[in-house]
Design an enzyme around this catalytic site. Structure first.
Site: not given
Length: 164
Positions: A115-117
């Site tokens: 996931i993009c964080l």
């Protein structure tokens, strides 16, 4: 940047003290103990507030984590496998949480279902080394990501409810 609900959740997760990663074998065991204590407290708090949403376990060394997370939408429970490795530069580098079955289904995800964080979570993590740990990554990384992405993926018909 952090809303009141998130601030309250965060204040109930113990901060960690020990600055150690998997390379520091002796001290890593102590850090892992802190990680487990924080995770247990976070899960207990979630259960008490009726917002239980994940289960995690690790390999013996505490370097590979896996489990399930779920998101309730319109009274239906959407469940996903979750996994991540602890980077060798941990806790300076945050873990990259992955939901492999959602790989390629949203733009807010990297190859392998990570996931993009980068925009919101990683700067916050960097300011709080070594106080933040796995429980904080779940609360500040995965939880908000699920809250934004899963309803969107459901509305677009990209993911559908699976009867158990």
């Amino acid at each position: 940047m952090v809303d009141d609900s998130t601030r309250k959740t965060l204040s109930n997760i113990p901060l960690l003290q020990i600055r150690a990663g998997p390379r520091e074998k002796d001290v890593w065991v102590q850090r892992l103990k802190e990680e487990y204590q924080a995770l247990i407290k976070y899960v207990e708090n979630n259960k008490q507030s009726g917002s239980d949403w994940f289960r995690l376990e690790s390999n013996k060394e505490g370097t590979k984590w896996f489990g399930k997370c779920w998101y309730m939408h319109n009274l239906l429970k959407y469940e996903f496998e979750v996994e991540f490795d602890i980077p060798v530069t941990y806790p300076t580098t945050a873990p990259e949480i992955a939901l492999p079955e959602l790989d390629g289904k949203t733009a807010k995800m990297y190859r392998g279902g990570k996931i993009c964080l980068t925009d919101h979570f990683k700067p916050l993590w960097a300011r709080n080394v070594p106080k933040f740990g796995i429980a904080h990554a779940m609360a500040l990384g995965l939880a908000p990501w699920l809250a934004v992405e899963i309803p969107d993926l459901i509305e677009k018909g990209i993911i559908t409810y699976k009867e158990k």
